[in-house]
Design a protein around this motif. Structure first.
Motif, PDB file in Angstrom:
ATOM      1  N   ARG A  59      -5.092  -5.959   9.051  1.00 29.78           N
ATOM      2  CA  ARG A  59      -6.101  -5.233   8.175  1.00 29.78           C
ATOM      3  C   ARG A  59      -5.486  -4.439   7.038  1.00 29.78           C
ATOM      4  N   SER A  72      -3.997   4.995   4.046  1.00 34.81           N
ATOM      5  CA  SER A  72      -4.940   4.490   4.706  1.00 34.81           C
ATOM      6  C   SER A  72      -4.983   3.355   5.196  1.00 34.81           C
ATOM      7  N   ASP A  75      -8.187  -1.123   6.649  1.00 32.02           N
ATOM      8  CA  ASP A  75      -9.194  -1.370   5.791  1.00 32.02           C
ATOM      9  C   ASP A  75      -9.749   0.135   5.492  1.00 32.02           C
ATOM     10  N   HIS A  77     -10.314   2.721   7.411  1.00 33.98           N
ATOM     11  CA  HIS A  77     -11.230   3.546   8.543  1.00 33.98           C
ATOM     12  C   HIS A  77     -10.189   4.621   9.068  1.00 33.98           C
ATOM     13  N   ILE A  78      -8.767   4.576   8.885  1.00 35.11           N
ATOM     14  CA  ILE A  78      -7.822   5.575   9.355  1.00 35.11           C
ATOM     15  C   ILE A  78      -7.213   6.277   7.948  1.00 35.11           C
ATOM     16  N   THR A  97     -10.026   9.682  11.418  1.00 30.77           N
ATOM     17  CA  THR A  97     -11.248   8.496  10.921  1.00 30.77           C
ATOM     18  C   THR A  97     -12.052   9.253   9.881  1.00 30.77           C
ATOM     19  N   VAL A  98     -12.643   7.943   9.288  1.00 27.32           N
ATOM     20  CA  VAL A  98     -13.292   8.336   8.159  1.00 27.32           C
ATOM     21  C   VAL A  98     -14.902   8.829   8.583  1.00 27.32           C
ATOM     22  N   ASP A  99     -15.261   8.912   9.493  1.00 31.31           N
ATOM     23  CA  ASP A  99     -16.331   9.338  10.181  1.00 31.31           C
ATOM     24  C   ASP A  99     -16.164  10.686  10.801  1.00 31.31           C
TER      25      ASP A  99
END
Length: 153
Positions: A59, A72, A75, A77-78, A97-99
């Motif tokens: 990824r 990053s 893709d 996400h981290i 993490t992005v969330d």
């Protein structure tokens, strides 16, 4: 507008505050020790070189290899910043993490120790939301260690 120095100082303050909180609650710590058939230099490079990280993970990765540099992974996400880099020996990152809520970072520390022709990696991850412990512990094995082992076969 914040200067690079003031931004790095603010990040380090946040990182240290997170680390202190994490050290006071051992239930939100992941400690893993992994052996690789590759030198500390090769492991260090794979973790910090965007092309190699993309190759072993499958990824996209973007990595600024400087202290304070952003990364990053997976893709997008981290993401995070490099807090401490000791070539071929240690990587410490503010990691999220992005969330996660904006501004919330954990600390991921990779210690690389030469062991014959290979490497003994001591990994500690602290300061993440407690409910994510099991998910992250499995994630490190599936998304880092097993893929790195395969990469270095």
């Amino acid at each position: 507008m914040m200067t690079k120095t003031s931004s790095l100082t603010a990040l380090l303050t946040l990182v240290l505050a997170t680390f202190v909180v994490a050290q006071n609650d051992r239930s939100i710590t992941i400690h893993q020790e992994i052996d690789f058939n590759a030198s500390p230099q090769r492991i260090y490079e794979a973790l910090l070189d965007a092309k190699q990280f993309t190759a072993f993970s499958g990824r996209a990765a973007e990595i600024n290899r400087d202290v304070g540099g952003t990364f990053s992974l997976f893709d997008g996400h981290i993401n995070g910043r490099n807090v401490e880099l000791v070539p071929n020996k240690r990587i410490v990152q503010a990691w999220r993490t992005v969330d996660w809520p904006e501004g919330v970072y954990s600390i991921a520390k990779f210690e690389l120790k030469a062991q014959g022709p290979g490497t003994h990696l001591i990994f500690d991850h602290v300061g993440f939301p407690e409910r994510l412990h099991d998910h992250l512990a499995v994630g490190w094995e599936e998304n880092y260690w097993s893929l790195l082992r395969k990469y270095f076969q």
